[in-house]
Motif scaffolding. Structure first.
Motif, short mmCIF file in Angstrom:
data_model
loop_
_atom_site.label_atom_id
_atom_site.label_comp_id
_atom_site.label_asym_id
_atom_site.label_seq_id
_atom_site.Cartn_x
_atom_site.Cartn_y
_atom_site.Cartn_z
N LEU A 184 24.69 12.70 16.37
CA LEU A 184 25.95 13.40 16.67
C LEU A 184 25.68 14.87 16.99
O LEU A 184 26.29 15.43 17.91
CB LEU A 184 26.92 13.29 15.48
N LEU A 185 24.74 15.49 16.25
CA LEU A 185 24.38 16.88 16.53
C LEU A 185 23.75 17.00 17.91
O LEU A 185 24.04 17.93 18.67
CB LEU A 185 23.39 17.39 15.47
N ALA A 186 22.88 16.04 18.24
CA ALA A 186 22.22 16.06 19.56
C ALA A 186 23.23 15.86 20.68
O ALA A 186 23.17 16.53 21.72
CB ALA A 186 21.14 14.98 19.62
N LEU A 187 24.16 14.94 20.45
CA LEU A 187 25.19 14.67 21.45
C LEU A 187 26.08 15.90 21.67
O LEU A 187 26.43 16.25 22.81
CB LEU A 187 26.03 13.46 21.02
N GLU A 188 26.41 16.57 20.57
CA GLU A 188 27.23 17.78 20.63
C GLU A 188 26.51 18.85 21.46
O GLU A 188 27.10 19.47 22.35
CB GLU A 188 27.45 18.27 19.20
N ALA A 189 25.21 19.05 21.18
CA ALA A 189 24.43 20.06 21.91
C ALA A 189 24.29 19.68 23.38
O ALA A 189 24.40 20.53 24.28
CB ALA A 189 23.05 20.22 21.27
N ALA A 190 24.07 18.38 23.64
CA ALA A 190 23.91 17.91 25.03
C ALA A 190 25.19 18.13 25.83
O ALA A 190 25.14 18.56 26.99
CB ALA A 190 23.54 16.43 25.03
N LYS A 191 26.33 17.86 25.20
CA LYS A 191 27.62 18.04 25.90
C LYS A 191 27.86 19.51 26.21
O LYS A 191 28.38 19.85 27.27
CB LYS A 191 28.75 17.46 25.05
N GLU A 192 27.47 20.37 25.26
CA GLU A 192 27.64 21.82 25.49
C GLU A 192 26.82 22.28 26.70
O GLU A 192 27.21 23.18 27.43
CB GLU A 192 27.20 22.61 24.25
N MET A 193 25.65 21.62 26.92
CA MET A 193 24.78 21.99 28.04
C MET A 193 25.12 21.23 29.32
O MET A 193 24.55 21.50 30.37
CB MET A 193 23.31 21.72 27.66
N GLY A 194 26.02 20.25 29.22
CA GLY A 194 26.37 19.44 30.39
C GLY A 194 25.32 18.41 30.73
O GLY A 194 25.16 18.01 31.89
N LEU A 195 24.57 17.96 29.70
CA LEU A 195 23.48 17.01 29.90
C LEU A 195 23.96 15.57 29.71
O LEU A 195 24.69 15.26 28.78
CB LEU A 195 22.37 17.31 28.87
N MET A 196 23.53 14.67 30.59
CA MET A 196 23.87 13.26 30.51
C MET A 196 22.89 12.57 29.54
O MET A 196 21.68 12.72 29.66
CB MET A 196 23.75 12.62 31.90
N THR A 197 23.43 11.81 28.55
CA THR A 197 22.57 11.15 27.54
C THR A 197 23.06 9.71 27.27
O THR A 197 23.48 9.40 26.15
CB THR A 197 22.57 11.94 26.21
#
Length: 292
Positions: free
Chosen positions: A245-258
């Motif tokens: 969840l932390l990784a997903l939160e950080a990825a979304k803030e950066m606009g990264l697709m995961t």
């Protein structure tokens, strides 16, 4: 920056206990605090000094390590009334080894610096086996001078120890680690289930595939546990969900697709909904195999 002799450890769970033991074996004087004192009894019996509060511990040591559950726990143990930043002496090293938010690591570093405390974020990878054997990978964020000063502490607990950059970069590296594992765990479960459904011996299949291009820590260390139905936690499902969840939160803030991370998270959340949040991450196989 003086020599570090006394080290405090807050949070002696599955991994923290082994990490603490390795610090004692390396010659450090150890102080411990954990919310459930019983979890620290083995260490106390081995010579560790018990403290009733994080405040008392932080005030008595040269360096304090935290390895607690969630970012909210990190927030409390650093910024609360009994928190480290309120009670540690100037010149103390504060090392958070919890997997937490990169932004919180930056916040701790800034607040610590204002009080003359040297803060580092240093999450780890390697699970219960790596913790016991002192072979953890330690991913560090913070200043070079502080990193060099605490390197003997890290060397007592791990082997692959790298300063990744400024505050927060240790946490970013750990989240990248978890992103990598997330998709890999799904692949490992699918592979073992495929072998079972095909009527094969999964252990024999592992002998062929672990040394080739498919090889990974999860395949070598967790797949055998899956095959045996051993779901004891080296790393809890509930904590892996937290990390994802932390990784997903950080990825979304950066606009990264995961997409791989999102799939793995959805499967682990399903596992937790089935009541398996306190099992080890290898329990994901339960969603795939016909033996579960």
């Amino acid at each position: 920056m003086g020599t570090i002799k006394k080290v405090g450890f807050i949070g002696t769970g599955v991994m923290g206990k082994s990490m603490s033991r390795n610090l004692m074996q390396a010659g450090f004087e150890l102080a411990v605090y954990t919310r459930t004192k019983a979890k620290a009894e083995e260490l106390i019996d081995a010579g560790a000094v018990w403290h009733d509060t994080p405040a008392s511990l932080a005030a008595s040591v040269d360096a304090v390590i935290t390895m607690v559950g969630y970012p909210s726990d990190v927030q409390e143990v650093y910024f609360g009334e009994s928190g480290i930043l309120q009670h540690a002496k100037s010149g103390t090293y504060a090392i958070d080894m919890t997997t937490s938010r990169p932004a919180l690591a930056e916040e701790i570093h800034t607040a610590a610096k204002a009080k003359g405390i040297f803060a580092l974020d240093a999450p780890v990878s390697g699970g219960d086996v790596g913790a016991k054997n002192g072979k953890l990978a330690i991913m560090v964020g913070g200043e070079e001078e502080a990193f060099q000063a605490v390197l003997p502490i890290f060397e007592a607990m791990g082997e692959n120890i790298i300063l990744q950059g400024p505050a927060g970069f240790g946490q970013h590296t750990k989240l990248i680690n978890q992103v990598t594992i997330a998709s890999n765990m799904v692949g490992v479960c699918e592979a073992i289930s495929y072998a079972e459904y095909a009527g094969m011996d999964p252990s024999k299949v592992l002998q062929s595939i672990t040394t080739g291009a498919a090889g990974s820590f999860s395949l070598s260390n967790l797949a055998p546990r899956m095959i045996k139905g051993d779901y004891d936690p080296g790393f809890y499902v509930k904590h892996f969900i937290k990390d994802m969840l932390l990784a997903l939160e950080a990825a979304k803030e950066m606009g990264l697709m995961t997409p791989g991370l999102e799939l793995s998270l959805s499967l682990y959340e399903r596992l937790a909904e089935n009541g398996d949040g306190d099992l080890g991450t290898q329990a994901l196989i339960k969603l795939f195999t016909k033996k579960a």
